[in-house]
Design a protein around this motif. Structure first.
Motif, PDB file in Angstrom:
ATOM      1  N   LEU A 178     -35.798  20.623  31.231  1.00  0.00           N
ATOM      2  CA  LEU A 178     -34.349  20.482  31.091  1.00  0.00           C
ATOM      3  C   LEU A 178     -33.661  20.589  32.446  1.00  0.00           C
ATOM      4  N   SER A 179     -34.096  21.531  33.258  1.00  0.00           N
ATOM      5  CA  SER A 179     -33.514  21.716  34.586  1.00  0.00           C
ATOM      6  C   SER A 179     -33.740  20.478  35.459  1.00  0.00           C
ATOM      7  N   ILE A 180     -34.942  19.924  35.406  1.00  0.00           N
ATOM      8  CA  ILE A 180     -35.246  18.722  36.193  1.00  0.00           C
ATOM      9  C   ILE A 180     -34.370  17.562  35.744  1.00  0.00           C
ATOM     10  N   LEU A 181     -34.253  17.380  34.439  1.00  0.00           N
ATOM     11  CA  LEU A 181     -33.452  16.270  33.905  1.00  0.00           C
ATOM     12  C   LEU A 181     -31.982  16.408  34.276  1.00  0.00           C
ATOM     13  N   GLN A 182     -31.427  17.607  34.082  1.00  0.00           N
ATOM     14  CA  GLN A 182     -29.989  17.803  34.285  1.00  0.00           C
ATOM     15  C   GLN A 182     -29.598  17.890  35.760  1.00  0.00           C
ATOM     16  N   ASP A 183     -30.445  18.504  36.577  1.00  0.00           N
ATOM     17  CA  ASP A 183     -30.095  18.719  37.981  1.00  0.00           C
ATOM     18  C   ASP A 183     -30.514  17.573  38.900  1.00  0.00           C
ATOM     19  N   PHE A 184     -31.628  16.923  38.572  1.00  0.00           N
ATOM     20  CA  PHE A 184     -32.179  15.937  39.503  1.00  0.00           C
ATOM     21  C   PHE A 184     -32.182  14.503  38.985  1.00  0.00           C
ATOM     22  N   TYR A 185     -31.938  14.336  37.689  1.00  0.00           N
ATOM     23  CA  TYR A 185     -31.813  12.995  37.103  1.00  0.00           C
ATOM     24  C   TYR A 185     -30.567  12.948  36.219  1.00  0.00           C
ATOM     25  N   LEU A 222     -24.679  19.310  44.302  1.00  0.00           N
ATOM     26  CA  LEU A 222     -25.802  18.956  43.431  1.00  0.00           C
ATOM     27  C   LEU A 222     -26.692  17.911  44.090  1.00  0.00           C
ATOM     28  N   LEU A 223     -26.096  16.922  44.751  1.00  0.00           N
ATOM     29  CA  LEU A 223     -26.872  15.872  45.393  1.00  0.00           C
ATOM     30  C   LEU A 223     -27.676  16.422  46.571  1.00  0.00           C
ATOM     31  N   LEU A 224     -27.091  17.315  47.344  1.00  0.00           N
ATOM     32  CA  LEU A 224     -27.817  17.943  48.452  1.00  0.00           C
ATOM     33  C   LEU A 224     -28.981  18.777  47.932  1.00  0.00           C
ATOM     34  N   LYS A 225     -28.750  19.449  46.828  1.00  0.00           N
ATOM     35  CA  LYS A 225     -29.820  20.226  46.182  1.00  0.00           C
ATOM     36  C   LYS A 225     -30.964  19.303  45.779  1.00  0.00           C
ATOM     37  N   TYR A 226     -30.623  18.140  45.242  1.00  0.00           N
ATOM     38  CA  TYR A 226     -31.622  17.159  44.843  1.00  0.00           C
ATOM     39  C   TYR A 226     -32.436  16.675  46.042  1.00  0.00           C
ATOM     40  N   LEU A 227     -31.765  16.334  47.128  1.00  0.00           N
ATOM     41  CA  LEU A 227     -32.459  15.816  48.306  1.00  0.00           C
ATOM     42  C   LEU A 227     -33.438  16.843  48.872  1.00  0.00           C
ATOM     43  N   ASN A 228     -33.034  18.100  48.923  1.00  0.00           N
ATOM     44  CA  ASN A 228     -33.928  19.164  49.400  1.00  0.00           C
ATOM     45  C   ASN A 228     -35.107  19.343  48.465  1.00  0.00           C
ATOM     46  N   TRP A 229     -34.820  19.336  47.164  1.00  0.00           N
ATOM     47  CA  TRP A 229     -35.884  19.485  46.163  1.00  0.00           C
ATOM     48  C   TRP A 229     -36.874  18.334  46.247  1.00  0.00           C
ATOM     49  N   ARG A 230     -36.378  17.127  46.396  1.00  0.00           N
ATOM     50  CA  ARG A 230     -37.247  15.950  46.426  1.00  0.00           C
ATOM     51  C   ARG A 230     -38.219  16.018  47.602  1.00  0.00           C
ATOM     52  N   ARG A 261     -20.113  10.382  49.737  1.00  0.00           N
ATOM     53  CA  ARG A 261     -21.173   9.864  50.606  1.00  0.00           C
ATOM     54  C   ARG A 261     -21.025  10.408  52.028  1.00  0.00           C
ATOM     55  N   ALA A 262     -19.815  10.366  52.537  1.00  0.00           N
ATOM     56  CA  ALA A 262     -19.573  10.841  53.904  1.00  0.00           C
ATOM     57  C   ALA A 262     -19.909  12.327  54.036  1.00  0.00           C
ATOM     58  N   LEU A 263     -19.529  13.116  53.042  1.00  0.00           N
ATOM     59  CA  LEU A 263     -19.800  14.557  53.075  1.00  0.00           C
ATOM     60  C   LEU A 263     -21.299  14.847  53.036  1.00  0.00           C
ATOM     61  N   VAL A 264     -21.996  14.156  52.144  1.00  0.00           N
ATOM     62  CA  VAL A 264     -23.430  14.400  51.975  1.00  0.00           C
ATOM     63  C   VAL A 264     -24.212  13.902  53.184  1.00  0.00           C
ATOM     64  N   GLU A 265     -23.861  12.731  53.691  1.00  0.00           N
ATOM     65  CA  GLU A 265     -24.559  12.187  54.862  1.00  0.00           C
ATOM     66  C   GLU A 265     -24.379  13.080  56.089  1.00  0.00           C
ATOM     67  N   ARG A 266     -23.226  13.733  56.191  1.00  0.00           N
ATOM     68  CA  ARG A 266     -22.996  14.641  57.305  1.00  0.00           C
ATOM     69  C   ARG A 266     -23.949  15.827  57.259  1.00  0.00           C
ATOM     70  N   GLU A 267     -24.259  16.286  56.039  1.00  0.00           N
ATOM     71  CA  GLU A 267     -25.167  17.422  55.863  1.00  0.00           C
ATOM     72  C   GLU A 267     -26.629  16.999  55.860  1.00  0.00           C
ATOM     73  N   ASP A 268     -26.872  15.798  55.351  1.00  0.00           N
ATOM     74  CA  ASP A 268     -28.247  15.308  55.222  1.00  0.00           C
ATOM     75  C   ASP A 268     -28.265  13.806  55.481  1.00  0.00           C
ATOM     76  N   PRO A 269     -28.615  13.379  56.691  1.00  0.00           N
ATOM     77  CA  PRO A 269     -28.613  11.958  57.055  1.00  0.00           C
ATOM     78  C   PRO A 269     -29.478  11.077  56.159  1.00  0.00           C
ATOM     79  N   SER A 270     -30.468  11.671  55.482  1.00  0.00           N
ATOM     80  CA  SER A 270     -31.331  10.862  54.613  1.00  0.00           C
ATOM     81  C   SER A 270     -30.547  10.251  53.453  1.00  0.00           C
ATOM     82  N   ALA A 271     -29.351  10.780  53.176  1.00  0.00           N
ATOM     83  CA  ALA A 271     -28.523  10.262  52.088  1.00  0.00           C
ATOM     84  C   ALA A 271     -28.062   8.832  52.350  1.00  0.00           C
TER      85      ALA A 271
END
Length: 252
Positions: free
Chosen positions: A173-180, A67-75, A32-42
């Motif tokens: 498949l990509s949406i399911l595996q990468d973002f959900y 992977l989580l940062l990739k998801y946030l950007n994609w969303r 959480r700390a790592l991701v929030e530092r890169e993307d405060p929306s986390a």
């Protein structure tokens, strides 16, 4: 003496489980700390979501964070309004191919997909991607408290060349595996025609090993008994020998 040995073994297992839980909880905090530092929306994400992305990468904090940062950007890019409107996916909804009703014995929502009704020529790849996100968001929103996964029945009765859509399958498949990640609990594939196996062979190499373990092909002769092992008759769709009418995803 035997009873004492069993009790000691049980205590060791409980202790190990608690230790693993503490390790996972610690890793969630670090991630959480790592991701929030890169993307405060986390900061808006709950720990359960962070844990799913962490588990999807075998508790590797760096890979899970990526992977989580990739998801946030994609969303932000793909769902700028926060959700997909039915007006954005008229062709896919008109095909009436995805239904949702009931829960299995573990409390997981049941989703039924009729692959033979898919008509890629009547829409576009981008619309199909939006349809996938619309459906997965709807499924996740209907999960009961304490449940994070869903069970899916993929029914391919009537599937033929007009339904074949390798690009669409890979995108889904990509949406399911990468973002959900860690959302699919089990997938039963039923009423499989011989033609479908050529498409399956093209998609199979792109399925990650954790997802592959959740996929079960069911022979027609064992269909009802196999489904009833996981789903009570009262929660199983009428078309499979149960008592429940299924509801189109857009009406859930």
């Amino acid at each position: 003496m035997g009873s004492v040995a069993v009790d000691t073994e049980d205590e060791a297992q409980v202790s190990s489980s608690l230790e693993n839980t503490e390790i996972e909880r610690s890793k969630v905090g670090i991630m959480r700390a790592l991701v929030e530092r890169e993307d405060p929306s986390a900061k808006e994400l709950d720990d359960l979501m962070i844990r799913r992305f962490l588990r999807a990468r075998e508790l590797d904090i760096e890979k899970g964070s990526s992977l989580l940062l990739k998801y946030l950007n994609w969303r932000r890019e793909f769902v700028p309004n926060g959700s997909i409107s039915p007006s954005e996916i008229p062709n896919d909804l008109a095909q009436n191919k995805l239904f949702m009703q009931g829960v299995d014995k573990m409390g997981r929502p049941i989703v039924t997909v009729f692959g033979g009704r898919h008509r890629p020529s009547q829409g576009s790849l981008e619309e199909f991607k939006r349809f996938m996100v619309f459906s997965l968001d709807k499924i996740c929103s209907r999960m009961p408290p304490g449940q994070e996964k869903f069970l899916c029945i993929g029914d391919f009765e009537g599937w033929g060349y007009t339904s074949s859509d390798i690009r669409g399958y890979l995108a889904a498949l990509s949406i399911l595996q990468d973002f959900y990640p860690e959302r699919l609990g089990k997938l039963f594939i039923v009423h499989v025609p011989y033609l479908f196996m050529s498409a399956w062979k093209a998609v199979y190499p792109f399925i990650d090993k954790k997802t592959k373990k959740k996929i079960i092909f069911v022979e027609d002769k064992n269909l009802t008994s196999t489904l009833l092992a996981d789903i009570d008759e009262s929660q199983l769709a009428e078309t499979y020998g149960g008592k429940l009418p299924i509801v189109p995803i857009q009406d859930c």
